[in-house]
Every structure is written in structure tokens, then in C-alpha cells.
Enzyme design. Sequence first.
Site, short mmCIF file in Angstrom:
data_model
loop_
_atom_site.label_atom_id
_atom_site.label_comp_id
_atom_site.label_asym_id
_atom_site.label_seq_id
_atom_site.Cartn_x
_atom_site.Cartn_y
_atom_site.Cartn_z
N THR A 188 0.86 -1.04 -0.01
CA THR A 188 0.15 -0.11 0.20
C THR A 188 0.77 1.19 -0.08
O THR A 188 0.46 2.24 -0.39
CB THR A 188 -0.90 -0.02 1.25
OG1 THR A 188 -1.65 -1.10 1.24
CG2 THR A 188 -1.77 1.36 1.14
N TYR A 247 -7.94 0.38 -4.44
CA TYR A 247 -6.61 0.84 -4.92
C TYR A 247 -5.90 -0.39 -5.37
O TYR A 247 -6.25 -1.65 -5.06
CB TYR A 247 -5.94 1.63 -3.88
CG TYR A 247 -5.49 0.79 -2.67
CD1 TYR A 247 -4.12 0.09 -2.79
CD2 TYR A 247 -6.42 0.63 -1.59
CE1 TYR A 247 -3.77 -0.56 -1.55
CE2 TYR A 247 -5.87 -0.42 -0.58
CZ TYR A 247 -4.67 -0.75 -0.60
OH TYR A 247 -4.35 -1.55 0.46
N THR A 285 1.38 -4.46 4.40
CA THR A 285 1.12 -4.51 5.65
C THR A 285 0.52 -6.17 6.15
O THR A 285 0.62 -6.35 7.10
CB THR A 285 0.02 -3.56 6.48
OG1 THR A 285 -1.12 -3.44 5.84
CG2 THR A 285 0.73 -2.08 6.16
N ASP A 286 -0.20 -6.67 5.08
CA ASP A 286 -0.95 -7.78 5.65
C ASP A 286 -0.05 -8.90 5.81
O ASP A 286 -0.46 -9.73 6.96
CB ASP A 286 -1.64 -8.59 4.38
CG ASP A 286 -2.82 -7.61 4.02
OD1 ASP A 286 -3.18 -6.70 5.00
OD2 ASP A 286 -3.22 -7.76 2.76
N LYS A 316 -0.51 -7.14 12.85
CA LYS A 316 -1.29 -6.29 12.20
C LYS A 316 -2.66 -6.82 13.16
O LYS A 316 -3.26 -7.89 12.86
CB LYS A 316 -1.72 -6.65 10.81
CG LYS A 316 -2.51 -5.74 10.21
CD LYS A 316 -2.70 -5.58 8.46
CE LYS A 316 -3.62 -4.67 8.09
NZ LYS A 316 -3.81 -4.68 6.61
N GLU A 372 -4.99 -27.27 29.10
CA GLU A 372 -5.97 -28.05 28.82
C GLU A 372 -5.80 -29.38 28.03
O GLU A 372 -6.37 -30.29 27.78
CB GLU A 372 -6.96 -27.17 28.09
CG GLU A 372 -8.05 -26.16 28.94
CD GLU A 372 -8.75 -25.28 28.05
OE1 GLU A 372 -9.83 -25.83 27.70
OE2 GLU A 372 -8.45 -24.16 27.61
#
Length: 325
Positions: A14, A27, A93-94, A166, A281
Site C-alpha cells: 500500500t 486501490y 502490511t498484510d 497487524k 487443557e
Amino acid sequence: MKRPRIRILATGGTIAGSAGSALRRGYRPGQIGVEDLLASAATLEIDAEFDGREIAAIGSQDIGWREWDALYREITAALEDEAVDGVIVTHGTDTAEETAFLLDLALPAGKPVVLVGAMRPADAVGSDGMRNLANAARVAGDAGAAHRGVLVVMSDHVFAAIDVRKAATGGTEAFRGFPRGPIATVTPTSLDWFGPADRLGRPARFPWPESLPKVMILTAYAGMEADTVGCALASGAQGIVLAGLGQGNAPATVIEALAAAKVAVVRSSRVDQGSVDRNLEVDDDELGFVAARALGPAKARILLQVLIASGITDPAAMQSEFDRR
């Protein structure tokens, strides 16, 4: 005083994206080349000298081994170049947390290596890309950034690669750190570290692999069936990360299928924040599982891939690596 020399390695994302309109919602990432990024940086009068290389021009959802291998080799060459003081990687950023963590595992903690991205494309109203890039330059050119491992700069904060994630799909404050929050605050004109560098003299934790083995992430949910494990194994998975419920749990039939699988199994959590500890657990000792501790599923997958590629497959040895900070 000598101005720091910083090498920018561009991968798209981006921060290099364009919508074609300041108000358009959609975009395309990776539309602005590294030379245009350098030209934009020059208008900010940042107190640094830059050169740039383009590794890719993609959205980070498409990043993979080819780009990671090229990045590692370019960063290694930059770190060995006496004329280069620091490295910036512009990145979507992903998957920034995965790229940062992988590089952090295989690079020595010497000169600063900084990943930076943006939540809004370059031509959007309120774009954060150039401010983030200016902040990243402030960090990459700072002597105090050395010996901290790979860093991620977003929204006036500096995060360590092992902590960053993120945490929101939108907004410029989308990044968080766990178990530590940010390790510094930064603006284009200031930088404040919250503590001293903690990796002085630390070599690379692992050698760079020739390739990464296939590791699958299985997300647990109510009513999940055990055949999902079989599907992962049939696809050739050499390891499985369970993005489990709560403390890394799953329906009993799924736990049984994972225990019967002849591959490494790491229990992480689909919960956004928190640690997965051993033998709460789920009886990890009996079942031969590894607890991801503070690593979320994406980073747990990266570490498991590197461990398998490095020949570390014993559950106890794997657990010791997941316990490390």
C-alpha cells in the site's frame, strides 16, 4: 557529522499503492516504483542519503519464498557494505509481521533493518506512507537502532519483529505488539527508545534455509471435524500449526487426529492476543505437541518452517525454540 546512508529495498504494498483518486476506496498496491519513492523522500529533506533497489511490486498477500530469498540476499549484501548504515524494506502490511520475523530469525542483530508500510495508498486523503517512511529513515539512521534485530515502523511507533502484528484491518493505528508493545516512539524529527538494545553481538539465530517446507495452519471452530487434519497431511504438509480455541484447544477428535499425525504439531491460538502454555487443557507432553507461547499462528508457522528446514524436529528441542525471546 556524516549523514547516514540508507538502502531502500522496495517490495510494493500500500505504501506504493495508487487509487487514481484521493477519495476512491479501492486501490492497487505496488504501483509506485522505488525511484519515485526516493524522489518523494527527497522532497521531505530527510537528513539521510538513500539508494534503492526494487525487489518486487506486489501486494504482500502475494509475497513468498522468491521475494524472501531475494530480500535476504540484498539485505545481507547491504549489511556487509561499509558504506551502508541501515536498510529499509517497504512492504505491504498484510504479511509484514511474517517477513519481519523470518528475516529476524536469520539475520545477525547488527546494523538496523526496518520494515515499513502504509495503511492508505499514496494518493489517498491522509496517506500515511511518507510519514512512515520518514520515521523509518529516522530509525534506520540511528545508532541506537543497532543490535535490536529487525524492526517494524508504523504510526509513530517502533516494534520488534518478534512482537509485532497487524491487529486491525483499517486505520493508521492498525499495528500492535505482544507481549511487548512498541519499543520506541518516533516522528520525522524525534526518536525515543524505551530501553537499551538487547541483542549486542548476537549472531543469526538460524542459517538461511535453501527452501521452506510446507506447513499448514488449521483454524479451530465449533464443530470442526478431524478430516481437516487428513486433508492437510494429504496435501504434503510437513508440519501443522493449530490456530486453536482459547489456549490452543480444539474438539477432542481433532486433537486425537493431530496426535496421530506423523508431523510436527504446534498449538497456537486464534485469539488475537495472549500466550499458549504447555499442559493446561491439552497434555502436550503425552501427545508430543509444541506450545506456541506468545507467537500467533502466522509467526508460529514461520518458526516451525525454519526449525524443520534446520533439521530440528524433536518436540522438546522445538519447544525450547518457541520459549526463546
